[in-house]
Write a protein that holds these residues in place. Sequence first.
Motif, mmCIF file in Angstrom:
data_model
loop_
_atom_site.group_PDB
_atom_site.id
_atom_site.type_symbol
_atom_site.label_atom_id
_atom_site.label_comp_id
_atom_site.label_asym_id
_atom_site.label_seq_id
_atom_site.Cartn_x
_atom_site.Cartn_y
_atom_site.Cartn_z
ATOM 1 N N GLY A 10 -8.061 0.639 -26.584
ATOM 2 C CA GLY A 10 -6.848 0.504 -27.412
ATOM 3 C C GLY A 10 -5.697 0.083 -26.518
ATOM 4 N N CYS A 11 -5.228 -1.146 -26.733
ATOM 5 C CA CYS A 11 -4.155 -1.649 -25.860
ATOM 6 C C CYS A 11 -2.963 -2.085 -26.718
ATOM 7 N N GLY A 12 -2.498 -1.139 -27.555
ATOM 8 C CA GLY A 12 -1.310 -1.389 -28.375
ATOM 9 C C GLY A 12 -0.091 -0.876 -27.617
ATOM 10 N N VAL A 14 0.931 2.203 -26.694
ATOM 11 C CA VAL A 14 0.700 3.168 -25.614
ATOM 12 C C VAL A 14 -0.272 2.605 -24.569
ATOM 13 N N GLY A 15 -1.363 1.985 -25.045
ATOM 14 C CA GLY A 15 -2.361 1.451 -24.111
ATOM 15 C C GLY A 15 -1.745 0.453 -23.145
ATOM 16 N N SER A 16 -0.901 -0.443 -23.665
ATOM 17 C CA SER A 16 -0.322 -1.429 -22.738
ATOM 18 C C SER A 16 0.649 -0.734 -21.776
ATOM 19 N N ASP A 44 -9.501 -3.965 -26.460
ATOM 20 C CA ASP A 44 -8.655 -4.068 -27.657
ATOM 21 C C ASP A 44 -9.230 -5.185 -28.513
ATOM 22 N N ARG A 45 -8.984 -5.071 -29.818
ATOM 23 C CA ARG A 45 -9.512 -6.140 -30.690
ATOM 24 C C ARG A 45 -8.914 -7.487 -30.305
ATOM 25 N N ASP A 46 -7.674 -7.457 -29.807
ATOM 26 C CA ASP A 46 -7.014 -8.680 -29.378
ATOM 27 C C ASP A 46 -7.150 -8.794 -27.851
ATOM 28 N N THR A 83 -11.332 7.726 -37.358
ATOM 29 C CA THR A 83 -12.674 7.187 -37.581
ATOM 30 C C THR A 83 -13.264 6.623 -36.278
ATOM 31 N N VAL A 84 -12.852 5.400 -35.922
ATOM 32 C CA VAL A 84 -13.369 4.769 -34.690
ATOM 33 C C VAL A 84 -13.051 5.650 -33.479
ATOM 34 N N ALA A 85 -11.837 6.164 -33.445
ATOM 35 C CA ALA A 85 -11.401 6.985 -32.289
ATOM 36 C C ALA A 85 -12.305 8.202 -32.133
ATOM 37 N N GLU A 128 -2.207 15.506 -23.136
ATOM 38 C CA GLU A 128 -0.768 15.744 -22.925
ATOM 39 C C GLU A 128 0.110 14.875 -23.832
ATOM 40 N N ALA A 129 -0.288 13.610 -24.034
ATOM 41 C CA ALA A 129 0.576 12.694 -24.799
ATOM 42 C C ALA A 129 0.525 12.933 -26.304
ATOM 43 N N SER A 130 -0.333 13.862 -26.726
ATOM 44 C CA SER A 130 -0.463 14.054 -28.167
ATOM 45 C C SER A 130 0.751 14.765 -28.769
ATOM 46 N N LEU A 185 10.610 -0.584 -32.633
ATOM 47 C CA LEU A 185 10.674 -0.008 -31.286
ATOM 48 C C LEU A 185 9.358 0.648 -30.854
ATOM 49 N N GLY A 186 8.357 0.631 -31.751
ATOM 50 C CA GLY A 186 7.040 1.174 -31.378
ATOM 51 C C GLY A 186 6.945 2.683 -31.503
ATOM 52 N N TYR A 187 7.888 3.318 -32.231
ATOM 53 C CA TYR A 187 7.874 4.784 -32.350
ATOM 54 C C TYR A 187 6.940 5.255 -33.462
ATOM 55 N N ALA A 188 6.870 4.454 -34.540
ATOM 56 C CA ALA A 188 6.188 4.946 -35.753
ATOM 57 C C ALA A 188 4.668 4.842 -35.626
ATOM 58 N N GLU A 189 3.982 5.644 -36.412
ATOM 59 C CA GLU A 189 2.525 5.551 -36.499
ATOM 60 C C GLU A 189 2.147 4.261 -37.225
ATOM 61 N N ALA A 190 0.884 3.832 -37.070
ATOM 62 C CA ALA A 190 0.431 2.632 -37.768
ATOM 63 C C ALA A 190 0.723 2.792 -39.271
ATOM 64 N N ALA A 301 8.516 9.427 -28.113
ATOM 65 C CA ALA A 301 7.664 8.314 -28.552
ATOM 66 C C ALA A 301 8.054 7.072 -27.766
ATOM 67 N N GLY A 302 7.221 6.051 -27.911
ATOM 68 C CA GLY A 302 7.500 4.776 -27.251
ATOM 69 C C GLY A 302 6.541 4.519 -26.102
ATOM 70 N N GLU A 303 6.456 3.259 -25.730
ATOM 71 C CA GLU A 303 5.465 2.805 -24.744
ATOM 72 C C GLU A 303 5.532 3.562 -23.412
ATOM 73 N N PRO A 305 7.453 6.366 -22.169
ATOM 74 C CA PRO A 305 7.342 7.839 -22.080
ATOM 75 C C PRO A 305 5.914 8.321 -22.362
ATOM 76 N N THR A 306 5.276 7.707 -23.369
ATOM 77 C CA THR A 306 3.935 8.169 -23.731
ATOM 78 C C THR A 306 2.938 7.824 -22.624
ATOM 79 N N ALA A 307 3.104 6.637 -22.035
ATOM 80 C CA ALA A 307 2.225 6.251 -20.926
ATOM 81 C C ALA A 307 2.358 7.260 -19.782
HETATM 82 P P1 NDP Z 1 -1.191 0.803 -31.753
HETATM 83 O O1 NDP Z 1 -1.584 0.528 -33.148
HETATM 84 O O2 NDP Z 1 0.002 0.111 -31.183
HETATM 85 O O3 NDP Z 1 -2.439 0.502 -30.770
HETATM 86 C C1 NDP Z 1 -3.779 0.743 -31.082
HETATM 87 C C2 NDP Z 1 -4.570 -0.458 -30.592
HETATM 88 O O4 NDP Z 1 -5.960 -0.191 -30.682
HETATM 89 C C3 NDP Z 1 -4.291 -1.717 -31.436
HETATM 90 O O5 NDP Z 1 -4.005 -2.799 -30.591
HETATM 91 C C4 NDP Z 1 -5.617 -1.879 -32.188
HETATM 92 O O6 NDP Z 1 -5.876 -3.203 -32.565
HETATM 93 C C5 NDP Z 1 -6.585 -1.380 -31.155
HETATM 94 N N1 NDP Z 1 -7.925 -1.116 -31.697
HETATM 95 C C6 NDP Z 1 -8.291 -0.873 -32.982
HETATM 96 N N2 NDP Z 1 -9.638 -0.696 -33.058
HETATM 97 C C7 NDP Z 1 -10.102 -0.838 -31.802
HETATM 98 C C8 NDP Z 1 -11.395 -0.773 -31.227
HETATM 99 N N3 NDP Z 1 -12.485 -0.529 -31.963
HETATM 100 N N4 NDP Z 1 -11.522 -0.954 -29.892
HETATM 101 C C9 NDP Z 1 -10.437 -1.206 -29.124
HETATM 102 N N5 NDP Z 1 -9.191 -1.285 -29.612
HETATM 103 C C10 NDP Z 1 -9.025 -1.117 -30.937
HETATM 104 O O7 NDP Z 1 -1.023 2.372 -31.629
HETATM 105 P P2 NDP Z 1 -0.162 3.181 -30.563
HETATM 106 O O8 NDP Z 1 -0.371 2.647 -29.213
HETATM 107 O O9 NDP Z 1 1.210 3.353 -31.071
HETATM 108 O O10 NDP Z 1 -0.853 4.628 -30.692
HETATM 109 C C11 NDP Z 1 -2.103 4.903 -30.104
HETATM 110 C C12 NDP Z 1 -2.346 6.413 -30.195
HETATM 111 O O11 NDP Z 1 -1.318 7.091 -29.485
HETATM 112 C C13 NDP Z 1 -2.307 6.972 -31.619
HETATM 113 O O12 NDP Z 1 -3.216 8.033 -31.700
HETATM 114 C C14 NDP Z 1 -0.881 7.501 -31.738
HETATM 115 O O13 NDP Z 1 -0.767 8.537 -32.683
HETATM 116 C C15 NDP Z 1 -0.657 8.024 -30.339
HETATM 117 N N6 NDP Z 1 0.723 8.112 -29.908
HETATM 118 C C16 NDP Z 1 1.576 7.064 -30.073
HETATM 119 C C17 NDP Z 1 2.870 7.141 -29.613
HETATM 120 C C18 NDP Z 1 3.843 6.034 -29.766
HETATM 121 O O14 NDP Z 1 5.006 6.205 -29.389
HETATM 122 N N7 NDP Z 1 3.454 4.876 -30.290
HETATM 123 C C19 NDP Z 1 3.357 8.349 -28.915
HETATM 124 C C20 NDP Z 1 2.351 9.397 -28.779
HETATM 125 C C21 NDP Z 1 1.100 9.272 -29.271
HETATM 126 P P3 NDP Z 1 -5.429 -3.665 -34.073
HETATM 127 O O15 NDP Z 1 -3.934 -3.593 -34.071
HETATM 128 O O16 NDP Z 1 -5.979 -5.049 -34.170
HETATM 129 O O17 NDP Z 1 -6.060 -2.696 -35.022
#
Ligand code: NDP
Length: 427
Positions: A10-12, A14-16, A44-46, A83-85, A128-130, A185-190, A301-303, A305-307
């Motif tokens: 997952g490289c959204g 937080v991952g990035s 990541d899917r992308d 699910t996937v997670a 910890e980041a949860s 700003l990347g704070y909200a849940e999907a 929240a945000g890229e 601090p969470t990282a």
């Molecule tokens: P994002 O939606 O930004 O990132 C999730 C990434 O995972 C997306 O790029 C998604 O791709 C990708 N993905 C989906 N399915 C797969 C797969 N099968 N294999 C690999 N990658 C996949 O979410 P966040 O980074 O915001 O959040 C991630 C987690 O961190 C969540 O559990 C969230 O609750 C938690 N969190 C987030 C915070 C924040 O500030 N954002 C803070 C603290 C916790 P696609 O978009 O194409 O589905």
Amino acid sequence: MTPFRVGIAGCGTVGSGVVKLLKENASLIEKRIGRKIEIAFVADRDTEKVRKLGIPADKTYNDGLKALSAECDAVVELIGGTTVAKRLIEEALKRKKHVVTANKALLADFGRDLFFLARENGVSLKFEASVGGGIPVIKALREGLVGNRIKAVYGILNGTTNYILTEMTEKGIDFETALKEAQRLGYAEADPTLDVEGFDAAHKIAVLSSLAFCRWVKTENVYVKGISDLTPLDIEIAKEEFGYVVKLLAISKVTDGNLEVRVHPTMIPEDHILASVNGVFNACLIEGDFVGETLYYGKGAGEKPTASAVVSDIIDLALGNSYSVPECLFKEEELKISEPDEFISSFYLRFTALDRPGVLARIGEVLARYNISIRMALQKGRQIKGAVPVVMTTHPARKREVQKAIEEIDKLDVIVKPTFVCMIEEL
Ligand code: NDP
Ligand code: HSE
């Protein structure tokens, strides 16, 4: 020492952030801990997004599950959802890889099974980041305060809603605009309804409660109410007339031998330290029997601090600290969870009533019959379609009685809209 190899799924947002931190601060981390942290893969899917972060093609995957075939010591799950997670974490644990996750939704509902699975496989599940984004509150509760009997936890645990409430209160910005900005700003849940309706904070207080009170607490054990029916009028009246600030507060405390866990808009005194926690900041007040009150504050929240929090878990694992949840969580549960009807609190009640003589007396009569004592009452002069807001605060009362009284009051012919109710916490 051999490098510690982590795979990131997952490289959204937080991952990035995690990839950037591990790359930018690589030498600092190595100097501090005496061990190199190596990125084994990023999925990541992308995949283009991953490549742009400088990850070579042979370490880039388009699916976290497929990437598990790569060699690594720990897998970082940052996909989100249940699910996937969940499948990915289970699979990683069964392959005897440590796991780091920021996924509070998953932990709140499936944490028990996942921690048992980690234990069965002799590996660790870190999180910890949860809760609290970048604030090291899990470590503080689990390790720093380990010798204390915890009495209560009060937290502003959702950055998105705190950001929205601050924008509404301080800048008069409307709810929708503030939410869009929080998303940008990347704070909200999907799915931002998780934030707005209080479920994200409920997931987090469930996680904290499990650690604090040695009993698995799930989302279904938490009384949840979000901020969507809160109006600028109530925020204004609370502050101007009663000196309260409205926060989406998560509360967990033992009352009469039972555990009370709740999340709802709460009016708190404006001079309390939690009232000044604004924007994306979170804060968590934890009270222990020996330490007294302690407070943890930072960006929730945000890229970046969470990282920071995710990387602290990775480093713990690299250092051989696999402590994850208290031992008592693997034993029988003792504490019972209180029913919401039993909560005792002071209340703010805003009736929308016709502007006629005797209205206050009629409302007061119903409240008195339910043994609810009024602390303050006022009528705001402002007419809304021929009706006026009549506002009261009460002395502590049982939620069940308040609910019944409101049901009765809302049927009076002088009441034109359902009454708005908000709990008050004097803290
Ligand atoms: P994002 O939606 O930004 O990132 C999730 C990434 O995972 C997306 O790029 C998604 O791709 C990708 N993905 C989906 N399915 C797969 C797969 N099968 N294999 C690999 N990658 C996949 O979410 P966040 O980074 O915001 O959040 C991630 C987690 O961190 C969540 O559990 C969230 O609750 C938690 N969190 C987030 C915070 C924040 O500030 N954002 C803070 C603290 C916790 P696609 O978009 O194409 O589905
Ligand atoms: N959506 C969450 C929040 C992310 O706004 O607090 C951090 O957990």
